[in-house]
Structure formats: C-alpha cells, structure tokens
Design a protein around this motif. Structure first.
Motif, short mmCIF file in Angstrom:
data_model
loop_
_atom_site.label_atom_id
_atom_site.label_comp_id
_atom_site.label_asym_id
_atom_site.label_seq_id
_atom_site.Cartn_x
_atom_site.Cartn_y
_atom_site.Cartn_z
N LEU A 165 49.21 39.79 38.02
CA LEU A 165 48.04 38.92 38.05
C LEU A 165 47.60 38.63 39.48
N SER A 166 46.30 38.45 39.63
CA SER A 166 45.77 38.04 40.94
C SER A 166 44.51 37.20 40.71
N VAL A 167 44.01 36.62 41.79
CA VAL A 167 42.83 35.76 41.71
C VAL A 167 41.57 36.61 41.59
N LEU A 168 40.72 36.28 40.62
CA LEU A 168 39.45 36.97 40.41
C LEU A 168 38.35 35.92 40.26
N CYS A 169 37.22 36.16 40.93
CA CYS A 169 36.14 35.18 40.87
C CYS A 169 34.80 35.83 41.23
N LEU A 170 33.73 35.06 41.14
CA LEU A 170 32.41 35.55 41.53
C LEU A 170 32.35 35.76 43.03
N PRO A 171 31.56 36.72 43.50
CA PRO A 171 31.45 36.97 44.95
C PRO A 171 31.03 35.74 45.74
N GLN A 172 30.11 34.95 45.21
CA GLN A 172 29.65 33.78 45.94
C GLN A 172 30.74 32.71 46.07
N ALA A 223 38.37 35.73 27.24
CA ALA A 223 37.57 34.50 27.25
C ALA A 223 37.61 33.85 28.63
N MET A 224 38.78 33.91 29.28
CA MET A 224 38.90 33.33 30.61
C MET A 224 37.99 34.05 31.60
N MET A 225 37.95 35.38 31.53
CA MET A 225 37.11 36.13 32.45
C MET A 225 35.63 35.91 32.18
N GLU A 226 35.27 35.70 30.92
CA GLU A 226 33.88 35.39 30.61
C GLU A 226 33.49 34.05 31.23
N ALA A 227 34.42 33.09 31.19
CA ALA A 227 34.16 31.79 31.83
C ALA A 227 34.01 31.96 33.34
N ALA A 228 34.84 32.80 33.94
CA ALA A 228 34.74 33.05 35.38
C ALA A 228 33.41 33.71 35.72
N LEU A 229 32.97 34.64 34.87
CA LEU A 229 31.68 35.31 35.10
C LEU A 229 30.52 34.32 35.05
N GLN A 230 30.67 33.28 34.26
CA GLN A 230 29.63 32.27 34.14
C GLN A 230 29.76 31.16 35.18
N GLY A 231 30.70 31.34 36.11
CA GLY A 231 30.84 30.39 37.21
C GLY A 231 31.58 29.11 36.86
N GLU A 243 38.92 46.50 35.86
CA GLU A 243 38.46 47.40 36.91
C GLU A 243 36.95 47.59 36.88
N ARG A 244 36.35 47.59 35.69
CA ARG A 244 34.91 47.81 35.61
C ARG A 244 34.13 46.65 36.22
N LEU A 245 34.59 45.43 36.00
CA LEU A 245 33.93 44.27 36.60
C LEU A 245 34.08 44.30 38.12
N LEU A 246 35.26 44.71 38.59
CA LEU A 246 35.51 44.76 40.04
C LEU A 246 34.72 45.88 40.69
N SER A 247 34.70 47.05 40.05
CA SER A 247 33.99 48.18 40.66
C SER A 247 32.48 47.97 40.67
N SER A 248 31.99 47.17 39.71
CA SER A 248 30.54 46.89 39.67
C SER A 248 30.14 45.81 40.65
N GLY A 249 31.13 45.08 41.19
CA GLY A 249 30.83 44.00 42.12
C GLY A 249 30.52 42.68 41.46
N LEU A 250 30.56 42.63 40.11
CA LEU A 250 30.31 41.36 39.43
C LEU A 250 31.42 40.36 39.70
#
Length: 306
Positions: A165-172, A223-231, A243-250
């Motif tokens: 596991l590692s930290v994942l979040c929105l670019p901003q 569900a957790m990643m969807e919440a992270a995507l929504q900020g 990997e797809r979310l990371l490679s897309s830059g989302l």
C-alpha cells in the motif's frame, strides 16, 4: 447374456406421454402419429416386462412402475440436452465460478480476461466480486481470489503476488504535501484494517503517527478510491491495482513509501476436485503473472541503463 440397451425413441415417447398423460399430445410434440407413440411405449413395456400406463376415460394414468421410471428418464434427457448445449466451436463449454476481491477483479483481472477468452474460448467465467469476505462452499465457487496471509480453514491457497500500500491522491492535493507529516492536515481514507495507516507512518519514519481523528473507513478499496477521486480525502491503497488511474494522471502517488499487509491468493476448497476448466484457468493465471514479472524486470533494467 448382457441385456440390450433401451431404445431412445421408446424412452422419448414414454417421457412425452408421461408429461402429457396423452398419446395424442405426445405425438403432436414429437411430430409423429399417435400409433407410433403407442407402439414405442408398447416396445418399452415389453422390454421391461411391466405396464407403464393404464388407459382411463380421460387419457392415461401411470402405473407405479411408470412413476418410478419417469424421474430417471427425465433427468437423463435433461443432462444430455444440457451437455449438447454446452458444445461451442467443437469444444464443450465449461463454466468456471470465480469469486475475487473487487480491487483485484477491476485492477488486474478484467483487463486480462480477453486474453483468457482468446486462449480458452470454451471456458465461461462467471465472476462475482466481494470485499474479501467470501464463503466458497455456500457460494458454489470453484476458486476465490483473496487478500491476506493465505491461512483459511479447509482451503488450499496459492500465493499470487504481494500488493503493498501507498498514499494515492488527486494531483492538486499532492502539490500541498511537502512531506508525510503534511498528511495529518487532510482527511485520510482507510479500509476496515485499522493498522494500515499506522504501519505506513512507521515506514515513513513518523512512528505510529497521531490518532487518526480525521479518517473515513470503507469496506472496499474501490469505494475508497472513488472517494479520493472526488476529493473527499487521501487514500492508502495498492498502486499496482490502480495503474490506469496513475498512468492517466487522475491520481498520483506523492511518496515512494510502502507498507505491506498481505498478498493475493488463489484459493479453493480442499474437498473440491479440480476440473479441466479450473486447471486451465490456474495455469493461465500463473503463466500471465510470470510474463508480467518478466516484463516488469525488463522495463526496470532498461530504465536503469538509460
């Protein structure tokens, strides 16, 4: 002397007549004459040495011998029909009932299923996802892909790979993080495993960190990643599965710090005999993982020498 086999035409005539309790309606269904149905049933009765029907004013009534024979005949015809329907392109189509942790199913398995279909078109995968809580026996699963330490009661488990596991979040959000300590000013998202963030903070050199007063818990990483995507907050999840979310830059991974809490395992009941479809799926899975690791090492070597 061995007895001659029962004639299929006679058995089919008997089964249709027994369902309708009428030679006439059985003949219509079978596209033959009433006399032909009556003749076939008579041949069967002579072969068995027992009457199967009694004529009554409004049609037919089965004898005790007929009632005893009907379930076996019906089941046999149903099994033959089912087997014939499973033929597809010269192969017998086999069903594989597979359960998988939702994160693994979406992040790793689904993108690769077309390859399995290409190699084994006769395998019909029936996939059900879960949040790592699964009962293989009651759900009728051939295999279940789980996350953990590989120890499940009455279960054979084959380790697939680790997914730290590692930290994942929105670019901003990542732009505001100068170091791991800055995470404490954000809402942290976690799974039902309470020790994941504390383990990550230890790996980051911050001890166990302060109490997670600003935390939200989810029963699934999806569900957790969807919440992270929504900020909503910052997730702690396996980058390999997203990997797809990371490679897309989302999403981005701001820190190259990991903590491991288990591996993915291919499991089945010890009492479950492995079918040809199960063996082919398992071999495909192992071989695909081997190629993935080889490609990953090749990429890493190429990057290091550039």
């Amino acid at each position: 002397m061995p007895r001659s086999p029962l004639p299929l035409n006679a058995l089919r005539a008997f089964e249709a007549a027994a369902r309708h309790l009428s030679f006439t309606r059985a003949a219509i269904e079978l596209c033959v004459t009433q006399a032909a149905v009556s003749h076939q049933v008579k041949l069967l009765e002579e072969r068995l040495g027992a009457p199967l029907f009694m004529r009554v004013p409004r049609g037919l009534r089965m004898t005790a011998e007929g009632e005893a024979l009907l379930p076996a005949v019906t089941e046999s015809f149903d099994r033959m029909a089912d087997l014939l329907e499973r033929f597809d392109g010269g192969y017998i189509r086999e069903v594989l009932n597979l359960g998988a942790v939702g994160t693994f199913a979406v992040g790793w398995l689904l993108p690769r299923l077309p390859h399995l279909r290409e190699l084994h078109p006769h395998i019909e995968v029936r996939l059900s996802t879960n949040n790592n809580r699964v009962d293989i026996a009651s759900e009728g699963l051939d295999y279940a892909i789980r996350f953990g330490n590989g120890a499940w009661h009455d279960t054979l488990a084959e380790r697939l790979f680790e997914a730290p596991l590692s930290v994942l979040c929105l670019p901003q959000i990542a732009e505001t993080l100068r170091g791991p300590q800055d995470l404490f000013s954000h809402t942290l998202l976690r799974s039902y495993r309470a020790d994941e963030w504390s383990g990550w903070f230890e790996a980051a050199g911050l001890g166990v960190g302060p109490a997670l007063t600003r935390a939200m818990m989810f029963d699934s990483s999806l569900a957790m990643m969807e919440a992270a995507l929504q900020g909503v907050g910052i997730a702690l999840a396996p980058p390999l599965m997203f990997e797809r979310l990371l490679s897309s830059g989302l999403m981005v991974q701001p820190f190259d710090i990991y903590v491991s809490r288990g591996s993915y395992w291919l499991t089945r009941l010890k009492s479950r005999t492995e079918t040809p479809a199960m063996a082919q799926f398992r071999n495909w899975l192992v071989e695909t993982l081997r190629h993935t690791r080889m490609n990953s090492k090749t990429t890493s070597t190429g990057s290091g020498s550039a």
